[in-house]
Design an enzyme around this catalytic site. Structure first.
Site, PDB file in Angstrom:
ATOM      1  N   GLU A 144     -26.656  21.575 -12.985  1.00  0.00           N
ATOM      2  CA  GLU A 144     -25.876  20.610 -13.808  1.00  0.00           C
ATOM      3  C   GLU A 144     -25.491  19.167 -13.192  1.00  0.00           C
ATOM      4  OE1 GLU A 144     -23.193  23.152 -15.820  1.00  0.00           O
ATOM      5  OE2 GLU A 144     -24.657  24.006 -17.384  1.00  0.00           O
TER       6      GLU A 144
ATOM      7  N   CYS B  59     -15.368   6.326  -3.443  1.00  0.00           N
ATOM      8  CA  CYS B  59     -14.973   6.575  -2.183  1.00  0.00           C
ATOM      9  C   CYS B  59     -15.425   5.458  -1.473  1.00  0.00           C
ATOM     10  CB  CYS B  59     -15.417   7.864  -1.536  1.00  0.00           C
ATOM     11  SG  CYS B  59     -17.394   7.863  -1.320  1.00  0.00           S
TER      12      CYS B  59
ATOM     13  N   GLU C 249     -29.999  27.806 -19.797  1.00  0.00           N
ATOM     14  CA  GLU C 249     -28.704  28.581 -20.053  1.00  0.00           C
ATOM     15  C   GLU C 249     -28.106  28.474 -21.615  1.00  0.00           C
ATOM     16  OE1 GLU C 249     -25.228  27.498 -17.356  1.00  0.00           O
ATOM     17  OE2 GLU C 249     -26.664  27.281 -15.525  1.00  0.00           O
TER      18      GLU C 249
ATOM     19  N   HIS D  45     -16.287  35.112 -18.551  1.00  0.00           N
ATOM     20  CA  HIS D  45     -17.421  34.506 -19.233  1.00  0.00           C
ATOM     21  C   HIS D  45     -18.759  35.494 -19.560  1.00  0.00           C
ATOM     22  CE1 HIS D  45     -21.193  32.138 -19.956  1.00  0.00           C
ATOM     23  NE2 HIS D  45     -20.381  30.921 -19.785  1.00  0.00           N
TER      24      HIS D  45
HETATM   25 ZN   LIG Z   1     -18.464   8.797  -2.916  1.00  0.00          ZN
END
Ligand SMILES: [Zn+2]
Length: 420
Positions: free
Chosen positions: A148, A158, A303, A354
């Site tokens: 995922e 960043c 899933e 879950h």
């Molecule tokens: Zn980054």
């Protein structure tokens, strides 16, 4: 491309949570339930590589052999969905940073910046080691790359990403004047003289330049796709005949799945409709969308849950028969596989509440396992459907880049949503 000659049936299997004797019990229960494929090792990086460059495959060898002896094939995870604690300690700047400058810490999952150089180096080494180890194992039927992608961290802001963003922009616009022109930077005095003056669209006093924002969607999608392609290249090199996929999430805004689908061998996706809403029409539309990604090629539902999830505010279980009904609804829209998260319900960790194919306190009369077994045995009779195609009579245009653009800020109608 068919993964098996039967409809794939099984789920994510995380045996590292359990002692070895449970593995044998699991394999027998899988056999009884008609399971023929499990997704293995998706979150196993820290177990496979317990310290930098030191690999331990013995436990995984044993699990795979047990499964194979019981007629269960593997969709083998590349284990890159969660970087280990030792990696984060060594490279603290691999942690992603949000638009406000907040570092997202270790302790859940998917805590990595997609543009961190050492992340990429370590992923390459890990994936090659796994591929080389299992390239000749007869149980191996498919590769499950990462998990995922972008589910929790779809954008990182960043410094590594800032550097990569500037490079991406330079390739796209060639000159700084062209970028200024396209972004309309003469408005609000945003003109740039040099590439290194440009940053990701971090938290700012008010509306950010919409072209900068749109380009960041594109750039992040490309950055994350590059991670997938890095792994795929290695898998193709070592196992040219094993299909490669990664699990999509339907109408998931951050990733342009039409672009991604060109690079997977088979589309797989995860679907969790809320039982409180019945079977929403969106479920049908999402299956159609996933089928369309590769022009009608059958897909695998990678899933779903047998009963209830644990991540909504209120997690209602599926009533009896509903899991079976929705599974057939998915096959009717082109699926060649019905898989679940996960095989055995966890006894600890964030997803212990879950649902699973084998719930807590399993006994002979357990409703969930009974339904799982019934469906598994029924699907064995439907081999004739594998590879079959659905003929659609109506087309709907769906486009990720338009979605990103339509929902940018400061427009005539700011509550307009492209897709729920
Ligand atoms: Zn980054």
């Amino acid at each position: 491309m068919n993964v098996l000659s039967s409809i794939c049936y099984g789920g994510d299997y995380n045996p590292e949570q359990w002692p070895e004797e449970i593995w044998y019990e699991d394999a027998k229960l899988m056999q009884k339930a008609g399971v023929n494929l499990v997704s293995l090792g998706i979150f196993s990086w820290s177990k496979i590589e317990p310290s930098d460059g030191v690999f331990d495959f013995e436990w995984l060898d044993k699990v795979i052999d047990i499964l194979y002896d019981h007629g269960v094939y593997i969709n083998l995870g590349t284990a890159t969905a969660t970087t280990p604690a030792w990696f984060v300690k060594k490279y603290p700047d691999s942690l992603p940073i949000d638009e406000s400058g907040v570092i997202l810490s270790f302790g859940s999952r998917q805590h990595y910046c997609p543009n961190h150089p050492q992340l990429i180096t370590h992923i390459k080494r890990l994936v090659r080691a796994i591929a080389e180890r299992y390239k000749n194992h007869p149980a191996l039927k498919m590769w499950h790359v990462n998990n995922e992608y972008a589910c929790h961290v779809s954008k990182c802001f960043c410094e590594n990403c800032a550097v990569a963003f500037r490079k991406w922009l330079k390739e796209r616009y060639k000159t700084i004047d062209e970028l200024n022109e396209r972004w309309g930077t003469n408005f609000w005095g945003q003109r740039y003289n040099h590439w290194d003056e440009i940053n990701p669209p971090r938290k700012a006093p008010t509306f950010i330049n919409p072209s900068q924002e749109l380009d960041y969607y594109r750039f992040m999608n490309d950055s994350i796709l590059k991670l997938f392609l890095t792994e795929k290249e290695i898998l193709r090199d070592v196992t040219p005949d094993i299909p490669v996929s990664t699990n999509f999430m339907g109408s998931f805004k951050p990733l342009n799945y039409f672009q991604w689908a060109q690079h997977v061998d088979i589309v797989t996706w995860d679907s969790y409709p809320d039982p409180r809403e019945g079977l929403p029409i969106q479920h049908a539309m999402m299956n159609d969308l996933m089928r369309s990604l590769r022009k009608g090629q059958p897909f695998i539902l990678m899933e779903q849950v047998t009963s209830h999830v644990n991540w909504r505010d209120i997690n209602v279980p599926k009533p009896p028969g509903v899991m079976r009904l929705w599974s057939y609804a998915t096959i009717a829209r082109g699926a060649d596989g019905i898989m679940f998260f996960q095989w055995r319900q966890s006894r600890a960790g964030a997803e212990k509440f879950h649902g699973a194919m084998v719930p807590h306190f399993l006994n002979e009369n357990n409703r969930i396992y009974r339904e799982v077994t019934q469906l598994g045995q029924e699907l064995k009779k439907l081999d004739c459907l594998v590879g079959s195609r659905i003929k659609a009579e109506v087309a709907i245009i769906f486009d990720w880049e338009n979605w990103w653009a339509v929902e940018l800020s400061s427009k005539p109608h700011n509550k307009l949503r492209y897709c729920r």
